[in-house]
Design a protein around this motif. Structure first.
Motif, mmCIF file in Angstrom:
data_model
loop_
_atom_site.group_PDB
_atom_site.id
_atom_site.type_symbol
_atom_site.label_atom_id
_atom_site.label_comp_id
_atom_site.label_asym_id
_atom_site.label_seq_id
_atom_site.Cartn_x
_atom_site.Cartn_y
_atom_site.Cartn_z
ATOM 1 N N ILE A 110 3.696 3.814 -8.300
ATOM 2 C CA ILE A 110 4.162 3.571 -9.670
ATOM 3 C C ILE A 110 4.787 4.829 -10.251
ATOM 4 O O ILE A 110 5.815 4.775 -10.963
ATOM 5 N N LEU A 111 4.211 5.995 -9.961
ATOM 6 C CA LEU A 111 4.755 7.258 -10.451
ATOM 7 C C LEU A 111 6.163 7.491 -9.918
ATOM 8 O O LEU A 111 7.073 7.881 -10.666
ATOM 9 N N VAL A 112 6.368 7.246 -8.619
ATOM 10 C CA VAL A 112 7.696 7.427 -8.021
ATOM 11 C C VAL A 112 8.689 6.437 -8.615
ATOM 12 O O VAL A 112 9.827 6.791 -8.950
ATOM 13 N N VAL A 113 8.272 5.189 -8.773
ATOM 14 C CA VAL A 113 9.162 4.163 -9.329
ATOM 15 C C VAL A 113 9.571 4.520 -10.758
ATOM 16 O O VAL A 113 10.719 4.312 -11.162
ATOM 17 N N ALA A 114 8.652 5.089 -11.525
ATOM 18 C CA ALA A 114 8.938 5.433 -12.917
ATOM 19 C C ALA A 114 9.985 6.539 -13.042
ATOM 20 O O ALA A 114 10.553 6.735 -14.121
ATOM 21 N N LEU A 141 9.340 -1.445 -14.863
ATOM 22 C CA LEU A 141 9.742 -2.170 -13.656
ATOM 23 C C LEU A 141 10.902 -3.113 -13.957
ATOM 24 O O LEU A 141 11.855 -3.215 -13.181
ATOM 25 N N HIS A 142 10.838 -3.798 -15.094
ATOM 26 C CA HIS A 142 11.933 -4.681 -15.495
ATOM 27 C C HIS A 142 13.234 -3.893 -15.659
ATOM 28 O O HIS A 142 14.306 -4.392 -15.340
ATOM 29 N N ASP A 143 13.130 -2.668 -16.152
ATOM 30 C CA ASP A 143 14.320 -1.851 -16.379
ATOM 31 C C ASP A 143 15.035 -1.532 -15.070
ATOM 32 O O ASP A 143 16.229 -1.230 -15.069
ATOM 33 N N LEU A 144 14.310 -1.592 -13.967
ATOM 34 C CA LEU A 144 14.895 -1.339 -12.650
ATOM 35 C C LEU A 144 15.289 -2.620 -11.946
ATOM 36 O O LEU A 144 15.719 -2.590 -10.789
ATOM 37 N N GLY A 145 15.122 -3.764 -12.623
ATOM 38 C CA GLY A 145 15.448 -5.039 -12.011
ATOM 39 C C GLY A 145 14.357 -5.571 -11.106
ATOM 40 O O GLY A 145 14.601 -6.463 -10.290
ATOM 41 N N LEU A 146 13.134 -5.035 -11.251
ATOM 42 C CA LEU A 146 12.007 -5.443 -10.408
ATOM 43 C C LEU A 146 11.059 -6.333 -11.196
ATOM 44 O O LEU A 146 10.997 -6.269 -12.421
ATOM 45 N N PRO A 182 -6.139 1.980 -4.263
ATOM 46 C CA PRO A 182 -6.656 3.334 -4.550
ATOM 47 C C PRO A 182 -5.666 4.425 -4.128
ATOM 48 O O PRO A 182 -5.085 4.379 -3.043
ATOM 49 N N THR A 183 -5.450 5.374 -4.970
ATOM 50 C CA THR A 183 -4.617 6.564 -4.751
ATOM 51 C C THR A 183 -3.155 6.231 -4.561
ATOM 52 O O THR A 183 -2.294 6.639 -5.355
ATOM 53 N N PHE A 184 -2.817 5.476 -3.512
ATOM 54 C CA PHE A 184 -1.421 5.228 -3.171
ATOM 55 C C PHE A 184 -0.731 4.341 -4.204
ATOM 56 O O PHE A 184 0.469 4.489 -4.443
ATOM 57 N N GLY A 185 -1.457 3.422 -4.813
ATOM 58 C CA GLY A 185 -0.849 2.534 -5.790
ATOM 59 C C GLY A 185 -0.311 3.288 -6.990
ATOM 60 O O GLY A 185 0.836 3.097 -7.408
ATOM 61 N N SER A 186 -1.126 4.167 -7.544
ATOM 62 C CA SER A 186 -0.681 4.962 -8.693
ATOM 63 C C SER A 186 0.470 5.885 -8.308
ATOM 64 O O SER A 186 1.385 6.129 -9.110
ATOM 65 N N LEU A 187 0.457 6.409 -7.088
ATOM 66 C CA LEU A 187 1.539 7.279 -6.624
ATOM 67 C C LEU A 187 2.848 6.503 -6.520
ATOM 68 O O LEU A 187 3.911 7.019 -6.892
#
Length: 235
Positions: A211-215, A188-193, A204-209
């Motif tokens: 993070i996956l998209v952000v990564a 997240l830091h690498d993206l300036g977040l 649940p469910t959406f949170g991990s999804l």
């Protein structure tokens, strides 16, 4: 503590310092003892606390008329030139850090060792996915070992809880929780977040999804308050 200014953005009013202890500290315009320019490489003294530097001031030697006059009046020294640099101050920059890994396994191993409690730097996409790849392989090995042990003990025949599998699985998750969380924060830091966005995994469910998209997002191609662009990233 003594350290070296790695970056200071006068427009934004923030920067970061590498201290003599090898840790990186952030500072703001309000942290400066004197409102002076802080170019990269400036040697400073500061008070450290909580990952932040306070009461920052430069300790660079004076180069004004008096110092210049003393230099011009001194006799020329004979001997090899490299000896003159022996008394130069030591700097605490990225050159003193271990070499950047060249393969995915190297990123995974560094995540479990040197970066076990690292929640302040940046992690490029290759580092993040390299860690995830070998973490998954290690998890499968742990589960396979537990299943084999339970089969030999006879836990499956007696319809009992596969204690070895559950125990090894729990220990593995516990041992890798902090480095995995730190990897998400550094990505997240690498993206300036802000790293606090890692709390999205609690949804649940959406949170991990999310993070996956952000990564999957490419590295922010400039220095930010969490450090310079990671080595190996094309900008």
């Amino acid at each position: 503590m003594r350290g070296e200014v790695l970056h200071y953005d006068e427009d934004q009013g923030f920067g970061f310092i590498t201290g003599a202890d090898g840790n990186r500290y952030t500072f703001t315009r309000e942290s400066l003892r004197r409102q002076t320019a802080m170019p990269s490489g400036t040697v400073v003294e500061f008070q450290a606390g909580g990952g932040q530097a306070r009461d920052v001031f430069s300790i660079a030697q004076t180069t004004g008329p008096v110092a210049n006059a003393g230099i011009s009046a001194a006799p020329a020294q004979s001997g090899p030139a490299p000896m003159a640099g022996a008394s130069q101050p030591q700097y605490f920059g990225r050159s003193s850090e271990p070499a950047e890994p060249t393969d995915l396994w190297g990123y995974f191993w560094r995540g479990l060792t040197r970066n076990y409690f690292n929640f302040r730097d940046r992690a490029r996409r290759k580092e993040y996915w390299g860690y995830c790849l070998f973490w998954t392989i290690a998890l499968l090995v742990v589960i396979g070992t537990g299943v084999f042990a339970d089969f030999e003990i006879g836990n499956f025949d007696n319809a009992e809880v596969p204690a070895m599998t559950v125990g090894l699985f729990g220990l593995f998750l516990l041992a890798t929780f902090l480095p995995g969380l730190g990897m998400i924060v550094r990505r997240l830091h690498d993206l300036g977040l802000t790293g606090w966005l890692c709390l999205l995994i609690l949804i649940p469910t959406f949170g991990s999804l999310i993070i996956l998209v952000v990564a999957l997002i490419p590295t922010q191609a400039r220095e930010n308050q969490w450090g310079p662009v990671p080595a190996g990233v094309r900008t």
